[in-house]
Motif scaffolding. Sequence first.
Motif, PDB file in Angstrom:
ATOM      1  N   GLN A 114       0.828  -1.203   0.000  1.00 50.88           N
ATOM      2  CA  GLN A 114       0.000   0.000   0.000  1.00 50.88           C
ATOM      3  C   GLN A 114       0.864   1.255   0.000  1.00 50.88           C
ATOM      4  O   GLN A 114       0.589   2.225  -0.720  1.00 50.88           O
ATOM      5  N   GLN A 115       1.941   1.248   0.775  1.00 50.95           N
ATOM      6  CA  GLN A 115       2.841   2.397   0.832  1.00 50.95           C
ATOM      7  C   GLN A 115       3.611   2.566  -0.473  1.00 50.95           C
ATOM      8  O   GLN A 115       3.854   3.698  -0.918  1.00 50.95           O
ATOM      9  N   LEU A 116       4.008   1.440  -1.087  1.00 50.86           N
ATOM     10  CA  LEU A 116       4.769   1.511  -2.337  1.00 50.86           C
ATOM     11  C   LEU A 116       3.992   2.203  -3.442  1.00 50.86           C
ATOM     12  O   LEU A 116       4.592   2.808  -4.343  1.00 50.86           O
ATOM     13  N   TYR A 117       2.656   2.115  -3.388  1.00 50.65           N
ATOM     14  CA  TYR A 117       1.841   2.679  -4.466  1.00 50.65           C
ATOM     15  C   TYR A 117       1.004   3.869  -4.018  1.00 50.65           C
ATOM     16  O   TYR A 117       0.088   4.278  -4.725  1.00 50.65           O
ATOM     17  N   ASP A 118       1.341   4.442  -2.870  1.00 49.34           N
ATOM     18  CA  ASP A 118       0.690   5.659  -2.385  1.00 49.34           C
ATOM     19  C   ASP A 118       1.626   6.838  -2.600  1.00 49.34           C
ATOM     20  O   ASP A 118       2.652   6.949  -1.932  1.00 49.34           O
ATOM     21  N   PRO A 119       1.312   7.740  -3.539  1.00 49.10           N
ATOM     22  CA  PRO A 119       2.210   8.877  -3.819  1.00 49.10           C
ATOM     23  C   PRO A 119       2.466   9.763  -2.609  1.00 49.10           C
ATOM     24  O   PRO A 119       3.459  10.502  -2.578  1.00 49.10           O
ATOM     25  N   GLN A 120       1.597   9.708  -1.605  1.00 46.67           N
ATOM     26  CA  GLN A 120       1.780  10.509  -0.410  1.00 46.67           C
ATOM     27  C   GLN A 120       2.688   9.843   0.617  1.00 46.67           C
ATOM     28  O   GLN A 120       3.052  10.466   1.619  1.00 46.67           O
ATOM     29  N   SER A 121       3.047   8.602   0.367  1.00 50.17           N
ATOM     30  CA  SER A 121       3.870   7.861   1.325  1.00 50.17           C
ATOM     31  C   SER A 121       5.353   8.075   1.052  1.00 50.17           C
ATOM     32  O   SER A 121       5.785   8.139  -0.102  1.00 50.17           O
ATOM     33  N   PRO A 122       6.169   8.174   2.113  1.00 51.70           N
ATOM     34  CA  PRO A 122       7.629   8.267   1.898  1.00 51.70           C
ATOM     35  C   PRO A 122       8.213   7.009   1.269  1.00 51.70           C
ATOM     36  O   PRO A 122       9.336   7.024   0.769  1.00 51.70           O
ATOM     37  N   GLY A 123       7.425   5.912   1.266  1.00 46.89           N
ATOM     38  CA  GLY A 123       7.897   4.672   0.651  1.00 46.89           C
ATOM     39  C   GLY A 123       7.475   4.504  -0.785  1.00 46.89           C
ATOM     40  O   GLY A 123       7.708   3.450  -1.377  1.00 46.89           O
TER      41      GLY A 123
END
Length: 579
Positions: free
Chosen positions: A93-102
Amino acid sequence: MKLLPLSKEIRRSFSLKLAMPAMAFVCAFAAGASAHAADVASTGQVHILRTQVPEIVSSGGAAVTGALAGSQHLKLALNLPLRNEDELDSVLQQLYDPQSPGYHKYLSVQEFTDRFGPTQQDYDTVVAWAKANGFTVVKTTANRRLVDVEGSVDTINRALHMQLATYHHLSENRNFYAPNREPTVDLGVPLLKITGLTDVNPRVNHLIHGNAQQHANALKHANGSGPSGEYLPSDMRAAYYGSGSLTGAGQTVAIFSYDGYYSSDVALYYSQTGMSSSVPVNNVLVNGYSGVCDAGDGSGTSPCDDGEQVLDIVNVIGMAPGLTQVLFYEGSSATDILNQMATDNTAKVISSSWGGGDFGSADDPIYKQFAAQGQTFLNATGDSGAYNSQTWAAPSLDPNILDVGGTDLNTTGPGGAWSSETGWSGSSGGYYKAAGYSIPAYQKTAGVITTTNKGSTTLRNDPDVSAEANFDNPTVSNGSFETGYGGTSFAAPRWAGLLALANQQSVAAGNGTVGFVNTKLYTLGLGSTYHSLLHDVTSGSNPPQAGSGSGFKAVAGFDLVTGWGSPIGAAFINALTTP
């Protein structure tokens, strides 16, 4: 010829007649059942996590005809489950969330294995168990997910506390082998599945040769550069991308195949069409596969029909003529091929135009590894209309892959721009309940499933996107240049080539490859710029098949014939690669 469904009485009579020569074998099964159950209770044996007995056997749709010869040797793959899968889902989920630092900080094979693969201790335990039970360990894998073994049927029966039997499929009039009951193992380590215990699902590609009337109808409005206006890969690049500068430079695309091909047939395609290519095609033979083009049976004697394999290669390259290479993976096991693609982690776009065989839900850990490593897996949905038990074939409907349906394309002329598009009357769509896949989050968003498109609010819907697949495409098979072919087999590699262009642009911008695109795709489809990014195909339908109830119609927005439609080249790539 497909047989009509049999009445219960006829099926029962037919089953009894088939079973008579093997009656002693059947009685042995029954006599051992209660003893087996008691043995499981006393020894602590455990069932494999995924069901191994095919549904057609457990439901009574197949008649046992005997025992599989004990001296026959089979190749199996012992599948270990992932660890920390809830954590993996959070990472994805983080890998594909543009708002995530990941965002797009993909994992390496080693990082994925260390965090989510089976432990080395568990893997070593499975290897030791296999050797102790008489199997030959053929291969181990870098991500510790598979242990490839070989052994006789007698060895398999003894080690797994079951018997491999031969069956006759009553409604499809064919034979196969499968376990007579769920296997168990004397092992303290859980197994996800053992692939290779059945050949119930035939391997199929999604390529069909249109009859004379279908071919003639397709040519009435085909405007391609090939014979009689048939479409060549260069026409697809012009229609779906245009004259932009992206070529796929620096990118590698992989092609999945259950069969080999003749390199001379690829050369013949280019010589017959006037096209050329400098992209190298490098073969990867998986788990001892011969690479012989022989209809996928491994004998080396069956007729070679490599029309599927050739079209996959030339259509990927046609869309992305500047690729670093195409990797052509060949093998007899889908699980082995997919896992090799994940552990190699060289190709960031993977195209498959095949179904059946040992494709199944046990491959989901591999699809998740693809996503975690920034790889995209595309699958052709098939060519027989709305899904039913005969027309649906895994991996279609899996929520962790991008499924590609078919359209009928019109262009402005040879090498010309997109003009119009309708849903292809032979393409797949809809949903098939027996697949067992719940609706994924990206399809739950309001506006995706509507009363107009008649999609399911509880099950995975197909396809996600689409591209030209009518009977106006050529290929080469066994030394012969042939026209009048169609199928979602053409659509998948065309999308694969386009995503290679997207990867080139995304990597150059410092954003990494596009990876699992489904979430972003559905966001774009519901956005205000949808019609400037994708061709919304609103006419055409896929036909109903026997037992499927009804077909579906292409409608505005998402539908069960064409998904969100086909790409509007540079605009779609820009939107897909912009965080």
